[in-house]
Design an enzyme around this catalytic site. Structure first.
Site, short mmCIF file in Angstrom:
data_model
loop_
_atom_site.label_atom_id
_atom_site.label_comp_id
_atom_site.label_asym_id
_atom_site.label_seq_id
_atom_site.Cartn_x
_atom_site.Cartn_y
_atom_site.Cartn_z
N HIS A 42 1.17 4.20 -4.51
CA HIS A 42 -0.14 4.86 -4.60
C HIS A 42 -0.96 4.28 -5.76
O HIS A 42 -2.17 4.07 -5.65
CB HIS A 42 0.04 6.36 -4.86
CG HIS A 42 0.69 7.12 -3.76
ND1 HIS A 42 1.93 7.69 -3.88
CD2 HIS A 42 0.28 7.40 -2.50
CE1 HIS A 42 2.25 8.31 -2.77
NE2 HIS A 42 1.28 8.15 -1.90
N LYS A 154 2.21 0.50 4.96
CA LYS A 154 3.52 1.02 5.31
C LYS A 154 3.42 1.96 6.51
O LYS A 154 4.26 1.95 7.39
CB LYS A 154 4.14 1.75 4.12
CG LYS A 154 5.50 2.29 4.47
CD LYS A 154 6.14 2.96 3.28
CE LYS A 154 7.14 3.97 3.77
NZ LYS A 154 6.50 5.21 4.22
N GLN A 158 -0.51 4.72 11.53
CA GLN A 158 -1.53 5.61 10.96
C GLN A 158 -2.81 4.84 10.63
O GLN A 158 -3.93 5.28 10.93
CB GLN A 158 -0.97 6.28 9.70
CG GLN A 158 -2.01 6.93 8.82
CD GLN A 158 -1.42 7.71 7.67
OE1 GLN A 158 -0.93 8.80 7.86
NE2 GLN A 158 -1.47 7.16 6.46
O1 PAF Z 1 -0.41 8.76 4.33
C1 PAF Z 1 -0.56 9.89 3.86
O2 PAF Z 1 -0.22 10.19 2.70
C2 PAF Z 1 -1.19 10.97 4.72
O3 PAF Z 1 -0.83 10.80 6.05
C3 PAF Z 1 -2.72 11.06 4.57
C4 PAF Z 1 -3.40 9.78 5.04
C5 PAF Z 1 -3.09 11.32 3.10
C6 PAF Z 1 -3.27 12.21 5.41
O4 PAF Z 1 -2.71 13.44 5.04
#
Ligand code: PAF
Length: 283
Positions: A42, A154, A158
């Protein structure tokens, strides 16, 4: 370099006022959506945000609608104070930490479904997951109104689902993927790695090793089928189980591939004890 903690906003109007003030000064805004439990992956996204934009906003919200009934929503790690301390290392300008009622008032009635892209891989084993992700990300983008939003590669499916939703709904935000950050032994960083015990942690890098080996063989022209069967056998012998999927997909459409001619990904999800790990490698 040490920085101050980011300003924390839990009120939508205050967040909007801050972002609009930046915009009036001509400052670009980059959003990094997270569910907290921040790790070096992050922090790399936030560093990237600060490198490409003037202002970085990090959202922290553990989104209940993307967890299935038997998944780890209740035990998902939550420590906003520690997250804010970690963000101070990055120079993030704001942390958006909405309350559950801000995101989902009791009569909340809307759901964003992205067809097609969500049908295999994680979508097949986590029904409703991507509708939860697409809905919450759309809300976060509308709340923050950034110029750019960053997502880790990763969670590759998504990333593609979000790109499609943003394009289809004309959300007017640029979505960028950022390469996965790994431990020295190859394990992809994940908030869920903290669930692994010492023995599982020792085995976990095998997932990336198998993906990397398959990607190399595909690049050399091999067919996917036998490689994937061997990969599942190797992971199972190493202690993973169940292996939910190990597949080769087109990098954009996520269509299954037997041979690779253009950009592709090898993707996997597998349990190691009680912990579900996912990873993917570019071919
Ligand atoms: O990847 C994540 O941490 C979550 O899926 C996100 C994109 C913050 C949505 O809740």
């Amino acid at each position: 370099m040490s920085h101050a903690r980011p300003t924390r906003f839990s009120d939508r109007a205050a967040l909007r006022a801050a972002v609009e003030a930046w915009r009036r000064q001509g400052e670009s805004v980059v959003l990094v959506p997270t569910m907290g439990a921040l790790h070096a992956g992050h922090l790399a996204l936030v560093a990237h945000a600060k490198a490409i934009g003037r202002r970085a906003v990090v959202s922290i919200f553990v989104n209940p609608t993307q967890f299935g009934p038997s998944e780890d929503f209740a035990r998902y790690p939550r420590d906003v104070a520690a997250d804010l301390d970690r963000l101070a290392e990055t120079g993030a300008d704001a942390a958006w930490t909405p309350e559950i009622d801000t995101m989902y008032p009791p009569d909340f009635s809307t759901r964003i479904e992205v067809a097609g892209l969500t049908e295999g891989l994680c979508g097949a084993v986590r029904p409703g997951h991507f509708a939860g992700v697409a809905t919450v990300v759309t809300k976060l983008l509308n709340q923050v109104r950034p110029d750019i939003a960053l997502f880790g590669e990763k969670d590759f499916q998504q990333l593609q689902v979000i790109r499609r939703a943003v394009r289809d709904l004309d959300l007017g935000v640029e979505i960028r993927g950022v390469p996965t950050i790994r431990e020295a032994d190859g394990l992809a960083l994940s908030s869920r790695n903290r669930y692994l015990d010492a023995a599982e942690r020792a085995v976990a890098p095998r997932l990336h090793a198998v993906l990397a080996r398959i990607a190399a063989a595909l690049r050399a022209g091999a067919a996917a089928g036998p490689l994937l069967a061997e990969g599942v056998a190797e992971l199972t012998a190493a202690g993973f189980g169940p292996v939910q999927y190990l597949e080769v997909r087109d990098a954009e459409t996520l269509a299954p591939l037997e041979r690779v001619e253009g950009p592709a990904r090898v993707l996997a999800a597998a349990y190691l004890g009680r912990t579900r790990l996912i990873d993917n490698v570019a071919v």
